[in-house]
Design a protein around this motif. Sequence first.
Motif, PDB file in Angstrom:
ATOM      1  N   GLY A 163       0.821  -1.214   0.000  1.00 32.71           N
ATOM      2  CA  GLY A 163       0.000   0.000   0.000  1.00 32.71           C
ATOM      3  C   GLY A 163       0.850   1.258   0.000  1.00 32.71           C
ATOM      4  N   PHE A 164       1.982   1.199   0.686  1.00 37.54           N
ATOM      5  CA  PHE A 164       2.884   2.347   0.732  1.00 37.54           C
ATOM      6  C   PHE A 164       3.409   2.650  -0.668  1.00 37.54           C
ATOM      7  N   VAL A 165       3.827   1.607  -1.384  1.00 35.32           N
ATOM      8  CA  VAL A 165       4.344   1.810  -2.743  1.00 35.32           C
ATOM      9  C   VAL A 165       3.221   2.289  -3.678  1.00 35.32           C
ATOM     10  N   ASP A 166       2.018   1.745  -3.499  1.00 36.20           N
ATOM     11  CA  ASP A 166       0.885   2.216  -4.314  1.00 36.20           C
ATOM     12  C   ASP A 166       0.667   3.715  -4.109  1.00 36.20           C
ATOM     13  N   ASP A 167       0.755   4.155  -2.865  1.00 34.38           N
ATOM     14  CA  ASP A 167       0.548   5.573  -2.568  1.00 34.38           C
ATOM     15  C   ASP A 167       1.654   6.422  -3.189  1.00 34.38           C
ATOM     16  N   VAL A 168       2.894   5.929  -3.097  1.00 36.71           N
ATOM     17  CA  VAL A 168       4.022   6.634  -3.713  1.00 36.71           C
ATOM     18  C   VAL A 168       3.776   6.816  -5.218  1.00 36.71           C
ATOM     19  N   LYS A 169       3.347   5.742  -5.862  1.00 34.64           N
ATOM     20  CA  LYS A 169       3.117   5.810  -7.317  1.00 34.64           C
ATOM     21  C   LYS A 169       1.999   6.799  -7.649  1.00 34.64           C
ATOM     22  N   ALA A 170       0.967   6.823  -6.803  1.00 33.92           N
ATOM     23  CA  ALA A 170      -0.185   7.688  -7.081  1.00 33.92           C
ATOM     24  C   ALA A 170       0.191   9.166  -7.000  1.00 33.92           C
ATOM     25  N   ARG A 171       1.248   9.473  -6.281  1.00 35.55           N
ATOM     26  CA  ARG A 171       1.631  10.877  -6.134  1.00 35.55           C
ATOM     27  C   ARG A 171       2.548  11.365  -7.249  1.00 35.55           C
ATOM     28  N   GLU A 172       3.068  10.455  -8.057  1.00 35.09           N
ATOM     29  CA  GLU A 172       3.993  10.848  -9.118  1.00 35.09           C
ATOM     30  C   GLU A 172       3.216  11.451 -10.295  1.00 35.09           C
ATOM     31  N   GLY A 173       3.873  12.372 -10.981  1.00 35.17           N
ATOM     32  CA  GLY A 173       3.290  12.913 -12.211  1.00 35.17           C
ATOM     33  C   GLY A 173       2.289  14.027 -11.994  1.00 35.17           C
ATOM     34  N   LYS A 174       2.160  14.533 -10.758  1.00 34.25           N
ATOM     35  CA  LYS A 174       1.277  15.672 -10.517  1.00 34.25           C
ATOM     36  C   LYS A 174       1.912  16.607  -9.505  1.00 34.25           C
ATOM     37  N   ASN A 175       1.447  17.826  -9.458  1.00 34.31           N
ATOM     38  CA  ASN A 175       1.974  18.847  -8.528  1.00 34.31           C
ATOM     39  C   ASN A 175       3.494  19.017  -8.648  1.00 34.31           C
ATOM     40  N   ASP A 216      10.033  19.029 -10.122  1.00 39.32           N
ATOM     41  CA  ASP A 216      10.396  19.990 -11.157  1.00 39.32           C
ATOM     42  C   ASP A 216      10.615  21.347 -10.484  1.00 39.32           C
ATOM     43  N   ALA A 217      11.858  21.564 -10.040  1.00 38.89           N
ATOM     44  CA  ALA A 217      12.269  22.845  -9.449  1.00 38.89           C
ATOM     45  C   ALA A 217      11.387  23.268  -8.275  1.00 38.89           C
ATOM     46  N   ARG A 218      11.053  22.328  -7.406  1.00 38.65           N
ATOM     47  CA  ARG A 218      10.272  22.661  -6.197  1.00 38.65           C
ATOM     48  C   ARG A 218      11.000  22.087  -4.978  1.00 38.65           C
ATOM     49  N   PRO A 219      12.146  22.662  -4.623  1.00 41.22           N
ATOM     50  CA  PRO A 219      12.955  22.092  -3.539  1.00 41.22           C
ATOM     51  C   PRO A 219      12.209  21.999  -2.207  1.00 41.22           C
ATOM     52  N   ALA A 220      11.462  23.047  -1.839  1.00 41.83           N
ATOM     53  CA  ALA A 220      10.794  23.033  -0.533  1.00 41.83           C
ATOM     54  C   ALA A 220       9.697  21.972  -0.505  1.00 41.83           C
ATOM     55  N   GLU A 221       8.906  21.903  -1.572  1.00 42.23           N
ATOM     56  CA  GLU A 221       7.836  20.906  -1.616  1.00 42.23           C
ATOM     57  C   GLU A 221       8.418  19.492  -1.644  1.00 42.23           C
ATOM     58  N   GLY A 222       9.520  19.312  -2.370  1.00 46.48           N
ATOM     59  CA  GLY A 222      10.156  17.994  -2.443  1.00 46.48           C
ATOM     60  C   GLY A 222      10.665  17.556  -1.079  1.00 46.48           C
ATOM     61  N   ALA A 223      11.312  18.475  -0.383  1.00 40.04           N
ATOM     62  CA  ALA A 223      11.840  18.157   0.945  1.00 40.04           C
ATOM     63  C   ALA A 223      10.706  17.817   1.902  1.00 40.04           C
TER      64      ALA A 223
END
Length: 497
Positions: A206-218, A246-253
């Motif tokens: 489930g953790f990996v599913d959630d990780v995948k669901a967050r990719e490609g947006k925001n 994509d150039a969002r250091p604070a959000e990525g962290a």
Amino acid sequence: MKLFTAGVATESNTFAPMPTGLDDYTIFRSAPPRDQPTSFTQPFLVWLRLAAERGFTVVGSLGASAPPAGPTVRRVWEGFRDEILADLRRAMPVDAVLLNLHGAMVADGYDDCEGDLLAYVRAMVGPDVPIGAELDPHCHVTPLMIDQATALILYKEFPHTDFAERAVDLFELIVAAAERRTRPHMALWDCRMIGSYFTTIQPMKGFVDDVKAREGKNGILSISPVHGFPYGDVPGNGTKMLVVTDARPAEGAALARELGLRWIGLRGRTHPPMLTVAQAVARAASVPGRPVVAADVADNPGGGLPGDSTVVLRALVSLGVTDAAFATIWDPMAVSFARAAGPGARLRLRIGGKAGILSGDPLDLDVTVAAVTDDLYQRYAGVGGSLGPAARVTAGGLDIILASRRHQVRSPDVFRGLGLDPLTTKLLVVKSTNHFRAEFEKIAAEILYVAPPDVFSSVPFTRITRPKWPLDPDAFADLEAAGLLPAGDERARSDPS
Ligand SMILES: [Zn+2]
């Protein structure tokens, strides 16, 4: 667009005494063979296909991969690295670099081979050419790698089944960066733990599913849970969370931290229950069918461990277990004695416990040689491998398979090849962590996992960054005090990770 590709991959167990030399590597130059793709060659084939579809040029350099064992010999690593750099120099200018690495490679004098290579490649191509690397999640992601690469993408599944999909992800991400459509930024968060994370079962699935669901947006380009490789005693060792935006250091962290905290909350529940030998023997006796298959996960040659540890075998002997078979002990010397004596011979044989400090002590047993072979071969997943000359010896109702070559057990062929019918034996114990399942599931009444309760605390770490759970039970005290984790997690403290 001109792409440059290269790769060197091995998983280095720094406690393993077997050096990884040139002969241990399977090597191709320019492009991999197209027949019989392997987990290592497949990403290169994916990149060649995608590049051809878009009319890109690919300059291929070295591809070298070796099975897990001890650190690579220094001149071998330096030779690989310098060959790749010489090819890159000739290929310049290039628009992007794609590397297929493992991430847990250590060489004599180099704690971080991948960081070393990435730094040299960066110095040559300059700051504006994107460099991407595909890694195994059992890797050490270091600050140097984060600084020097544009993006790192890890397989998300364990067992590893998605190296081709991740190769596509990396290609698309790096090409977008080379075309100046994105500006990748990597954020890394240290989970301060080591462990084993099976993604085919909950809660990791489930953790990996959630990780995948967050990719490609925001603006999130890629997320990689870094499992880490516990048996690399280097500062970069450990479980981490990697987010590429994509150039969002604070959000990525912030996202790396959020997901990292969630992962910490799963600790102790990320793999099947680990039983003691006595528990496994009792469980097997209570299961009506046969065989019950138990994995000796703490000495898996597929993870770079010696494969001659006697810890579990000794426990079986001292419990007086009968109607059981054990495969394999890597011991060419014992094999040669058994083969010289021949079937029917009785010997006092010194078994295993020879390769290094994780091997335990040798086991001296009075045995009868039951069978010998010049070539013990096992087939699995459409391929196979030889364990070399081998012997089956019996001691008090226990069958022990001795092999000349280090290999994790992946098929019941290791028993059949020496005249033992695995279907008629109550308990089969095999040295493997996870890969044995594919073939043994077909015959097993039940599958169990055996490990010492303190598998990591018995490993003599001296160089990994502390604190690390479960070695340091208070590793998360500050996070608990800040209310970021549930306090006093007794499950975590008592679990034999
Ligand atoms: Zn791995």
